[in-house]
Design an enzyme around this catalytic site. Structure first.
Site, short mmCIF file in Angstrom:
data_model
loop_
_atom_site.label_atom_id
_atom_site.label_comp_id
_atom_site.label_asym_id
_atom_site.label_seq_id
_atom_site.Cartn_x
_atom_site.Cartn_y
_atom_site.Cartn_z
N ARG A 237 0.87 -1.18 0.00
CA ARG A 237 0.00 0.00 0.00
C ARG A 237 0.90 1.22 0.00
O ARG A 237 1.95 1.24 0.67
CB ARG A 237 -0.90 0.03 1.25
CG ARG A 237 -2.08 -0.92 1.20
CD ARG A 237 -3.11 -0.54 0.13
NE ARG A 237 -4.24 -1.43 0.10
CZ ARG A 237 -4.35 -2.50 -0.70
NH1 ARG A 237 -3.37 -2.81 -1.53
NH2 ARG A 237 -5.43 -3.25 -0.68
N GLU A 266 -4.02 7.07 -4.58
CA GLU A 266 -4.34 6.60 -5.94
C GLU A 266 -5.64 7.21 -6.43
O GLU A 266 -6.56 7.34 -5.63
CB GLU A 266 -4.43 5.07 -5.92
CG GLU A 266 -3.09 4.44 -5.55
CD GLU A 266 -3.15 2.92 -5.41
OE1 GLU A 266 -4.21 2.32 -5.71
OE2 GLU A 266 -2.16 2.35 -4.98
N HIS A 284 -1.16 -0.02 -9.85
CA HIS A 284 -1.79 -1.00 -8.94
C HIS A 284 -2.29 -2.24 -9.70
O HIS A 284 -3.49 -2.52 -9.72
CB HIS A 284 -2.94 -0.35 -8.14
CG HIS A 284 -3.29 -1.10 -6.89
ND1 HIS A 284 -3.73 -0.48 -5.74
CD2 HIS A 284 -3.27 -2.43 -6.59
CE1 HIS A 284 -3.97 -1.39 -4.80
NE2 HIS A 284 -3.70 -2.59 -5.30
C1 8YV Z 1 -6.51 -5.79 -5.55
C2 8YV Z 1 -4.85 -5.46 -3.67
O1 8YV Z 1 -6.54 -5.93 -6.90
O2 8YV Z 1 -6.08 -7.26 -2.84
C3 8YV Z 1 -5.46 -6.27 -2.59
O3 8YV Z 1 -5.29 -5.89 -1.42
O4 8YV Z 1 -4.12 -4.58 -3.40
C4 8YV Z 1 -5.08 -5.66 -5.11
O5 8YV Z 1 -4.26 -6.64 -5.58
C5 8YV Z 1 -7.30 -4.63 -5.15
O6 8YV Z 1 -7.38 -4.57 -3.77
C6 8YV Z 1 -8.68 -4.67 -5.77
O7 8YV Z 1 -9.67 -4.21 -4.91
#
Ligand code: 8YV
Length: 319
Positions: A237, A266, A284
């Protein structure tokens, strides 16, 4: 019998939407427009279940709406920093996520960013596209080899371990790691570090695998304590890193390069990072394969089905 109504905030892979429609009365988003605040409020009032993604903030005000109908938030993603978990608990709203199914895809992307950073892929491709390639040069665009170098894993959970395994067994890297709680043993060699500082001082490449939404682990002071000439990779993150301090360390050459798939705000990317040649910036896409996004969607549906059947939830958060 009336079927539970599920509100899906974004477009999902076809097979997932088809399965949702078979079982539920479903409000889909075929245009894939990000929901507005008013749209999320309306969804909370009209649906029994919400299927949001990382970009949708499910905060305390939404969860405390007096006429809220939603009883379950089935997050599309393993990270749940977009959801106020304490407010959900207080409101009696169940939260689920999608662990495991995205581990390999995200670890693959972490490895891709380690390679992109250490082999200067973004910088050299940009030079080629600009027409600045004058032909092969024995000392041109030298990067750093991975074999025998130390990869520092900050956060040795599922994705941290999968990245470490690839780096150790596939690329001959030594693995050092820091994890808040005791973990291991692993099926690859890895040395624990006593502190984040010790890890940062030892690692030639640091890869971040911590949840967001808490106190920032990679502060300016800690970035200053990284090994000179090291590389940083973040597929976790954006808010776990002080982005301004990172940009400064990269601009001054104290850090050699970085690979970033996530950002604090983001889809905004700090201009200071955009201006740097020695950083690969991705939008992302850690879990963005058709196979993985389908599996994530199916797991979110499994959670919804279990909830409305009164069955045990495959991946409930916080219990
Ligand atoms: C997802 C991510 O695609 O799952 C997670 O925590 O960071 C990503 O890989 C994203 O969260 C989609 O909502």
């Amino acid at each position: 019998m009336t079927r539970p109504r599920i509100h899906v905030t974004r477009r999902l892979p076809e097979a997932v939407e088809a399965r949702l429609a078979e079982r539920f009365e479903v409000a889909l988003n075929p245009g894939d427009t990000p929901p507005t605040r008013a749209g999320l409020e309306a969804a909370m009032r009209t649906a029994d279940g919400l299927l949001p993604c990382v970009a949708d903030r499910i905060d305390a005000d939404l969860l405390a709406l007096p006429d809220r109908r939603v009883r379950i938030v089935a997050n599309f993603g393993v990270g749940v920093n977009n959801i106020d978990l304490a407010a959900a608990e207080a409101a009696g709203v169940v939260v689920t996520n999608t662990p495991d199914v995205l581990t390999d895809a995200t670890a693959d992307l972490a490895m891709a960013l380690i390679l992109a950073a250490t082999r200067r892929m973004s910088e050299t491709e940009a030079a080629l596209r600009r027409g600045d390639w004058r032909g092969f040069a024995p000392t041109g665009w030298l990067g750093m080899g991975l074999q025998g170098k130390t990869l520092g894993i900050l956060g040795m959970g599922r994705i941290g371990q999968a990245t470490a395994r690839r780096a150790a067994l596939g690329f001959g890297m030594r693995i050092a790691y820091f994890n808040r709680s005791a973990t291991g043993p692993f099926d690859f060699p890895a040395e624990p570090c006593d502190s984040i500082e010790a890890l940062l001082a030892a690692a030639d490449v640091v890869s971040l695998h911590l949840p967001g939404g808490g106190p920032r682990p990679l502060t300016a002071e800690r970035i200053a304590g990284m090994k000179r000439g090291a590389y940083l990779v973040n597929t976790a993150r954006g808010d776990v890193v002080d982005e301004a301090a990172l940009a400064e360390a990269l601009a001054s050459g104290r850090l050699a390069g970085a690979g970033l798939d996530v950002f604090a705000e983001e889809p905004k990317v700090p201009p200071a990072l955009l201006a740097l040649p020695n950083v690969t910036l991705l939008p992302h896409i850690g879990s963005a394969t058709l196979e993985t996004r389908t599996a994530m969607g199916m797991l979110a549906v499994d959670n919804l089905v279990a909830h409305f059947d009164g069955a045990p939830l495959p991946s409930r958060v916080g219990r």
